[in-house]
Design a protein around this motif. Structure first.
Motif, PDB file in Angstrom:
ATOM      1  N   THR A 148       0.819  -1.220   0.000  1.00 60.87           N
ATOM      2  CA  THR A 148       0.000   0.000   0.000  1.00 60.87           C
ATOM      3  C   THR A 148       0.850   1.266   0.000  1.00 60.87           C
ATOM      4  OG1 THR A 148      -0.245  -0.108   2.419  1.00 60.87           O
ATOM      5  CG2 THR A 148      -2.005  -1.087   1.083  1.00 60.87           C
ATOM      6  N   SER A 149       2.147   1.125   0.326  1.00 57.46           N
ATOM      7  CA  SER A 149       3.046   2.272   0.196  1.00 57.46           C
ATOM      8  C   SER A 149       3.261   2.615  -1.276  1.00 57.46           C
ATOM      9  CB  SER A 149       4.390   1.979   0.865  1.00 57.46           C
ATOM     10  OG  SER A 149       4.255   1.928   2.269  1.00 57.46           O
ATOM     11  N   LEU A 150       3.056   1.625  -2.161  1.00 55.54           N
ATOM     12  CA  LEU A 150       3.133   1.878  -3.593  1.00 55.54           C
ATOM     13  C   LEU A 150       1.819   2.436  -4.131  1.00 55.54           C
ATOM     14  CD1 LEU A 150       5.000  -1.388  -4.656  1.00 55.54           C
ATOM     15  CD2 LEU A 150       5.969   0.913  -4.544  1.00 55.54           C
ATOM     16  N   VAL A 151       0.753   2.312  -3.358  1.00 51.84           N
ATOM     17  CA  VAL A 151      -0.545   2.849  -3.763  1.00 51.84           C
ATOM     18  C   VAL A 151      -0.713   4.291  -3.289  1.00 51.84           C
ATOM     19  CG1 VAL A 151      -3.050   2.623  -3.496  1.00 51.84           C
ATOM     20  CG2 VAL A 151      -1.627   0.570  -3.785  1.00 51.84           C
ATOM     21  N   PHE A 152      -0.385   4.524  -2.012  1.00 48.27           N
ATOM     22  CA  PHE A 152      -0.612   5.846  -1.417  1.00 48.27           C
ATOM     23  C   PHE A 152       0.665   6.676  -1.292  1.00 48.27           C
ATOM     24  CE2 PHE A 152      -4.100   3.183   0.132  1.00 48.27           C
ATOM     25  CZ  PHE A 152      -5.183   3.959  -0.220  1.00 48.27           C
ATOM     26  N   GLY A 153       1.788   6.131  -1.702  1.00 45.92           N
ATOM     27  CA  GLY A 153       3.030   6.875  -1.702  1.00 45.92           C
ATOM     28  C   GLY A 153       3.794   6.776  -0.397  1.00 45.92           C
ATOM     29  N   ALA A 154       5.087   6.924  -0.489  1.00 46.52           N
ATOM     30  CA  ALA A 154       5.947   6.894   0.699  1.00 46.52           C
ATOM     31  C   ALA A 154       7.244   7.609   0.376  1.00 46.52           C
ATOM     32  CB  ALA A 154       6.231   5.457   1.132  1.00 46.52           C
ATOM     33  N   TRP A 155       7.883   8.107   1.423  1.00 45.69           N
ATOM     34  CA  TRP A 155       9.175   8.783   1.279  1.00 45.69           C
ATOM     35  C   TRP A 155      10.053   8.339   2.439  1.00 45.69           C
ATOM     36  CZ3 TRP A 155      10.233  14.615   2.486  1.00 45.69           C
ATOM     37  CH2 TRP A 155      11.576  14.915   2.195  1.00 45.69           C
ATOM     38  N   ASP A 156      11.127   7.672   2.112  1.00 49.46           N
ATOM     39  CA  ASP A 156      12.081   7.234   3.141  1.00 49.46           C
ATOM     40  C   ASP A 156      13.012   8.402   3.455  1.00 49.46           C
ATOM     41  OD1 ASP A 156      13.384   5.508   4.899  1.00 49.46           O
ATOM     42  OD2 ASP A 156      14.795   4.828   3.377  1.00 49.46           O
ATOM     43  N   SER A 157      12.438   9.440   4.041  1.00 53.37           N
ATOM     44  CA  SER A 157      13.146  10.711   4.208  1.00 53.37           C
ATOM     45  C   SER A 157      14.276  10.649   5.221  1.00 53.37           C
ATOM     46  CB  SER A 157      12.165  11.816   4.617  1.00 53.37           C
ATOM     47  OG  SER A 157      11.555  11.495   5.856  1.00 53.37           O
ATOM     48  N   ARG A 158      14.271   9.657   6.099  1.00 52.21           N
ATOM     49  CA  ARG A 158      15.287   9.591   7.152  1.00 52.21           C
ATOM     50  C   ARG A 158      16.492   8.755   6.759  1.00 52.21           C
ATOM     51  NH1 ARG A 158      10.038  11.294   8.757  1.00 52.21           N
ATOM     52  NH2 ARG A 158      10.261  12.561  10.630  1.00 52.21           N
ATOM     53  N   ASP A 159      16.366   7.972   5.674  1.00 48.56           N
ATOM     54  CA  ASP A 159      17.492   7.104   5.309  1.00 48.56           C
ATOM     55  C   ASP A 159      17.839   7.216   3.829  1.00 48.56           C
ATOM     56  OD1 ASP A 159      18.319   5.813   7.779  1.00 48.56           O
ATOM     57  OD2 ASP A 159      16.365   4.851   7.794  1.00 48.56           O
ATOM     58  N   THR A 160      17.235   6.364   2.986  1.00 44.30           N
ATOM     59  CA  THR A 160      17.669   6.276   1.588  1.00 44.30           C
ATOM     60  C   THR A 160      17.209   7.449   0.728  1.00 44.30           C
ATOM     61  OG1 THR A 160      15.704   5.040   0.922  1.00 44.30           O
ATOM     62  CG2 THR A 160      17.582   3.762   1.753  1.00 44.30           C
ATOM     63  N   GLN A 161      16.211   8.206   1.207  1.00 49.16           N
ATOM     64  CA  GLN A 161      15.586   9.300   0.447  1.00 49.16           C
ATOM     65  C   GLN A 161      14.771   8.794  -0.745  1.00 49.16           C
ATOM     66  OE1 GLN A 161      15.698  12.644   1.447  1.00 49.16           O
ATOM     67  NE2 GLN A 161      16.614  11.667   3.237  1.00 49.16           N
ATOM     68  N   ALA A 162      14.516   7.494  -0.809  1.00 46.52           N
ATOM     69  CA  ALA A 162      13.701   6.954  -1.893  1.00 46.52           C
ATOM     70  C   ALA A 162      12.279   7.505  -1.791  1.00 46.52           C
ATOM     71  CB  ALA A 162      13.680   5.433  -1.832  1.00 46.52           C
ATOM     72  N   LYS A 163      11.730   7.928  -2.929  1.00 47.60           N
ATOM     73  CA  LYS A 163      10.366   8.448  -2.980  1.00 47.60           C
ATOM     74  C   LYS A 163       9.519   7.562  -3.881  1.00 47.60           C
ATOM     75  CE  LYS A 163      11.279  13.364  -2.102  1.00 47.60           C
ATOM     76  NZ  LYS A 163      11.108  14.745  -2.615  1.00 47.60           N
ATOM     77  N   VAL A 164       8.373   7.173  -3.371  1.00 50.69           N
ATOM     78  CA  VAL A 164       7.426   6.370  -4.138  1.00 50.69           C
ATOM     79  C   VAL A 164       6.217   7.256  -4.439  1.00 50.69           C
ATOM     80  CG1 VAL A 164       5.969   4.316  -4.148  1.00 50.69           C
ATOM     81  CG2 VAL A 164       8.177   4.276  -2.962  1.00 50.69           C
ATOM     82  N   PRO A 165       5.887   7.488  -5.704  1.00 52.96           N
ATOM     83  CA  PRO A 165       4.791   8.407  -6.025  1.00 52.96           C
ATOM     84  C   PRO A 165       3.445   7.869  -5.559  1.00 52.96           C
ATOM     85  CG  PRO A 165       5.502   7.244  -7.995  1.00 52.96           C
ATOM     86  CD  PRO A 165       6.494   6.910  -6.922  1.00 52.96           C
ATOM     87  N   ARG A 166       2.552   8.772  -5.234  1.00 46.93           N
ATOM     88  CA  ARG A 166       1.195   8.422  -4.819  1.00 46.93           C
ATOM     89  C   ARG A 166       0.359   8.116  -6.062  1.00 46.93           C
ATOM     90  NH1 ARG A 166      -1.195  10.088  -0.050  1.00 46.93           N
ATOM     91  NH2 ARG A 166       0.373  11.718   0.228  1.00 46.93           N
ATOM     92  N   LEU A 167      -0.212   6.915  -6.131  1.00 44.86           N
ATOM     93  CA  LEU A 167      -1.071   6.556  -7.258  1.00 44.86           C
ATOM     94  C   LEU A 167      -2.508   7.017  -7.029  1.00 44.86           C
ATOM     95  CD1 LEU A 167       0.067   2.903  -8.090  1.00 44.86           C
ATOM     96  CD2 LEU A 167       1.029   5.068  -8.876  1.00 44.86           C
TER      97      LEU A 167
END
Length: 351
Positions: A148-167
């Protein structure tokens, strides 16, 4: 089964399908069109005086404005927990973090896979690696832990900085609102000072304590009192297929298709689900019977075609695609207080 899982394949790869699905719902307070609605209040900061989030256009007195009733983030946090319900639970891995005596489903964590509660759990290394794979163009490991992090989006702002767009995004706004205020007066059950039960407060500090503890009269004047939406209330929701097409499993076309089918199935379930009508005290909204809802497929050339996907259709598709993809393992993991301490220490070291 094969026909079910492949029915939207033209939408998942290439330019033939729609760029997005869009739902527009017209809402009204349960009290009626002219009922008072209470928006969320926000703290002051960055030049904002605090209170309701109302954007004014031109002269504030002419009433041309837009008031936020429920934000994109708030809507996501209301919709995402449906995947813990029995009829949807098997579509995703149920990840539960045990923190002390409390158990928190990952679906309840505000920042999803990027939230502190999961970042500082036994899943830390596995999740960190999954975010690193996202940066490399492989979203499958994250889909096995927190789809669901791939559905509603997520940002690993504290570590890798990876951003998953909100669908899937949804927001509720009110238009051309009149802002109201309200006042109240707290009256204690007994006049404690007059009755000799408490000493007369000699200074402001004692007076404030008496007020906080309910021993004296406390007036509350002209606090936010809700709004009347003269221009109506509307929920706008979007499922971005263009963003979905960015999800990959490296160069593996078969696994990429399986991933997109699975995530699209989850997104469709969330997108077509009935959202809660009770948002907060004083904000209970229902569909406006005078204005029919819109559900359309929006194509890249601007065409808008009425959509016919029902929630039952979405659930059937999601069940089939989840089975084909292979849902990740459900598990209960421990919150690790040592990892939390390390997390804090790392942040301190940066400053």
């Amino acid at each position: 089964m094969s026909e079910t899982i492949s029915m939207y394949d033209s939408w998942l790869d290439g330019d033939d399908g729609p760029a997005a699905l869009v739902i527009r719902e017209y809402l009204m307070p349960v009290e009626g069109h002219d009922g008072v609605v209470f928006p969320p209040t926000f703290a002051a900061g960055d030049g904002f005086k605090g209170g309701y989030n109302i954007d004014h256009f031109g002269d504030e007195k002419d009433g041309k404005n837009v008031c936020l009733i429920d934000s994109v983030g708030s809507q996501a946090n209301r919709i995402e927990p449906i995947f813990a319900k029995p009829e949807y639970a098997k579509l995703i891995p149920q990840i539960v973090i045990k923190a002390g005596e409390k158990e928190v489903n990952l679906l309840e964590a505000g920042h999803r896979a990027g939230d502190a509660i999961v970042r500082c759990s036994e899943l830390q290394e596995e999740l960190n690696q999954a975010f690193k794979e996202v940066l490399k163009g492989n979203a499958e490991p994250l889909a096995k832990i927190a789809p669901t992090s791939l559905v509603f989006g997520a940002w690993d702002s504290r570590d890798t900085q990876a951003k998953v767009p909100r669908l899937v995004s949804s927001v509720i706004r009110a238009f051309d609102v009149l802002e109201l205020t309200r006042s109240a007066q707290y009256i204690p059950a007994v006049d404690y000072v007059a009755e000799g039960l408490l000493d007369d407060p000699k200074d402001k500090a004692v007076h404030d304590v008496y007020a906080q503890r309910g021993f004296i009269h406390v007036p509350a004047t002209r606090s936010p009192g809700g709004v009347i939406a003269r221009g109506g209330i509307r929920r706008d929701a979007t499922l971005s297929l263009a963003a979905l097409q960015q999800l990959k499993v490296g160069n593996d076309t078969d696994r990429t298709l399986a991933l997109r089918r699975y995530i699209f199935g989850l997104a469709l379930v969330a997108f077509t689900a009935k959202i809660p009508c009770y948002l907060r005290q004083g904000c209970n909204l229902v569909l406006d019977p005078d204005k029919p809802s819109e559900f359309v497929e929006v194509y890249r050339d601007g065409r808008r075609v009425p959509a016919s996907i029902t929630h039952d259709d979405a659930l059937a598709y999601a069940i089939a695609t989840a089975d084909a993809f292979g849902v990740g393992e459900s598990r209960t993991v421990q919150f690790d207080k040592d990892k939390a301490k390390e997390d804090v220490a790392k942040e301190k070291a940066k400053k």
